[in-house]
Design an enzyme around this catalytic site. Sequence first.
Site, short mmCIF file in Angstrom:
data_model
loop_
_atom_site.label_atom_id
_atom_site.label_comp_id
_atom_site.label_asym_id
_atom_site.label_seq_id
_atom_site.Cartn_x
_atom_site.Cartn_y
_atom_site.Cartn_z
N HIS A 75 12.75 -2.48 2.39
CA HIS A 75 12.21 -1.16 2.74
C HIS A 75 13.12 -0.09 2.16
O HIS A 75 14.35 -0.18 2.30
CB HIS A 75 12.11 -0.99 4.26
CG HIS A 75 11.23 -2.02 4.87
ND1 HIS A 75 9.86 -2.00 4.70
CD2 HIS A 75 11.52 -3.14 5.57
CE1 HIS A 75 9.36 -3.05 5.30
NE2 HIS A 75 10.33 -3.77 5.83
N ARG A 79 4.89 10.94 -2.73
CA ARG A 79 4.73 10.71 -1.29
C ARG A 79 6.08 10.90 -0.59
O ARG A 79 7.03 10.18 -0.87
CB ARG A 79 4.25 9.27 -1.08
CG ARG A 79 4.21 8.81 0.35
CD ARG A 79 4.01 7.30 0.42
NE ARG A 79 3.92 6.84 1.78
CZ ARG A 79 4.16 5.59 2.15
NH1 ARG A 79 4.49 4.68 1.26
NH2 ARG A 79 4.07 5.24 3.41
N ASN A 109 8.09 -5.41 -0.64
CA ASN A 109 8.01 -4.27 0.27
C ASN A 109 6.53 -4.16 0.65
O ASN A 109 5.74 -3.62 -0.12
CB ASN A 109 8.49 -2.99 -0.42
CG ASN A 109 8.42 -1.79 0.52
OD1 ASN A 109 7.84 -1.86 1.60
ND2 ASN A 109 9.02 -0.69 0.10
N ALA A 154 3.13 -0.47 5.04
CA ALA A 154 2.74 -0.52 6.46
C ALA A 154 2.25 -1.90 6.90
O ALA A 154 2.25 -2.21 8.10
CB ALA A 154 1.66 0.54 6.73
N PRO A 182 0.80 -1.23 0.00
CA PRO A 182 0.00 0.00 0.00
C PRO A 182 0.83 1.28 0.00
O PRO A 182 1.86 1.37 0.65
CB PRO A 182 -0.82 -0.11 1.29
CG PRO A 182 -0.16 -1.16 2.10
CD PRO A 182 0.50 -2.09 1.16
N ASN A 183 0.32 2.23 -0.77
CA ASN A 183 0.87 3.59 -0.88
C ASN A 183 2.16 3.67 -1.68
O ASN A 183 2.65 4.76 -1.96
CB ASN A 183 1.06 4.23 0.51
CG ASN A 183 -0.27 4.36 1.23
OD1 ASN A 183 -1.21 4.90 0.67
ND2 ASN A 183 -0.36 3.83 2.44
N TYR A 209 11.29 8.80 0.43
CA TYR A 209 11.15 7.71 -0.55
C TYR A 209 11.71 8.06 -1.94
O TYR A 209 11.67 7.20 -2.83
CB TYR A 209 9.67 7.32 -0.68
CG TYR A 209 9.09 6.79 0.62
CD1 TYR A 209 9.58 5.61 1.20
CD2 TYR A 209 8.07 7.47 1.29
CE1 TYR A 209 9.06 5.14 2.39
CE2 TYR A 209 7.55 7.00 2.49
CZ TYR A 209 8.04 5.83 3.03
OH TYR A 209 7.54 5.35 4.22
N ARG A 216 13.13 5.60 12.25
CA ARG A 216 11.92 6.42 12.13
C ARG A 216 11.02 6.21 13.36
O ARG A 216 11.53 5.97 14.44
CB ARG A 216 11.21 6.05 10.81
CG ARG A 216 12.11 6.31 9.58
CD ARG A 216 11.41 5.95 8.28
NE ARG A 216 10.24 6.79 8.07
CZ ARG A 216 9.28 6.52 7.16
NH1 ARG A 216 9.38 5.43 6.40
NH2 ARG A 216 8.27 7.32 7.02
N GLU A 252 12.65 -9.28 2.19
CA GLU A 252 11.90 -8.10 2.66
C GLU A 252 12.70 -6.84 2.31
O GLU A 252 13.91 -6.78 2.58
CB GLU A 252 11.72 -8.20 4.18
CG GLU A 252 11.04 -7.00 4.81
CD GLU A 252 10.97 -7.12 6.36
OE1 GLU A 252 11.44 -8.14 6.92
OE2 GLU A 252 10.45 -6.19 6.98
C1 DQA Z 1 8.30 1.30 3.85
C2 DQA Z 1 8.33 1.64 5.34
C3 DQA Z 1 6.96 1.43 5.98
O1 DQA Z 1 7.02 1.75 7.36
C4 DQA Z 1 5.95 2.34 5.32
O2 DQA Z 1 4.67 2.12 5.86
C5 DQA Z 1 5.94 2.21 3.83
C6 DQA Z 1 7.21 2.07 3.13
C7 DQA Z 1 9.64 1.59 3.15
O3 DQA Z 1 9.78 1.19 2.01
O4 DQA Z 1 10.51 2.25 3.73
O5 DQA Z 1 4.90 2.31 3.19
O6 DQA Z 1 8.05 -0.09 3.72
#
Ligand code: DQA
Length: 145
Positions: free
Chosen positions: A97, A17, A71, A74, A9-10, A22, A104, A95
């Site tokens: 990120h 964003r 990835n 959240a 998501p997102n 990012y 953070r 995994e």
């Molecule tokens: C994320 C870190 C997560 O905490 C966040 O909710 C994201 C992106 C990252 O790529 O750093 O959506 O996974």
Amino acid sequence: MKILIINGPNLNLLGSRKPDVYGHKSLDEVNEFIEGYFKRVKLEFFQSNHEGAIIDKIQQSAREYDGIAINPGAYTHYSYAIRDAIEAVAIPVAEVHISNVHGREDFRSTSVISDVCSGTISGFGIYGYVLAVQALAHQIKRNGQ
Ligand code: DQA
């Protein structure tokens, strides 16, 4: 060798964003950036804002791919359902990120998926996806020997 890259998501909002966290590239540009590093590994990309769609994709993946870089956004921090899907799939999962989740907010330091993944890459920006694919390719080759 075929590797699937899943973004949760997102992450469809990459580029707009929080670019300080990012980066400035859109998701399509990020995917092109990753592809630029690989000639012999076939990459496919999937993004969804929906937990069930991500789980369906993970379940289907064992038949189609040799590994997954994910990835989960959240969902990383609380989705036991995605965790169980990863645990059930017979191919290696990395995994990823983009940000350093340990630098953070406190809630981002918890991952409910890390221990069912082969490893975690966090904090190296979008290059983390490249590192994850390289690590998976190495692991897949080693397991096949
Ligand atoms: C994320 C870190 C997560 O905490 C966040 O909710 C994201 C992106 C990252 O790529 O750093 O959506 O996974």
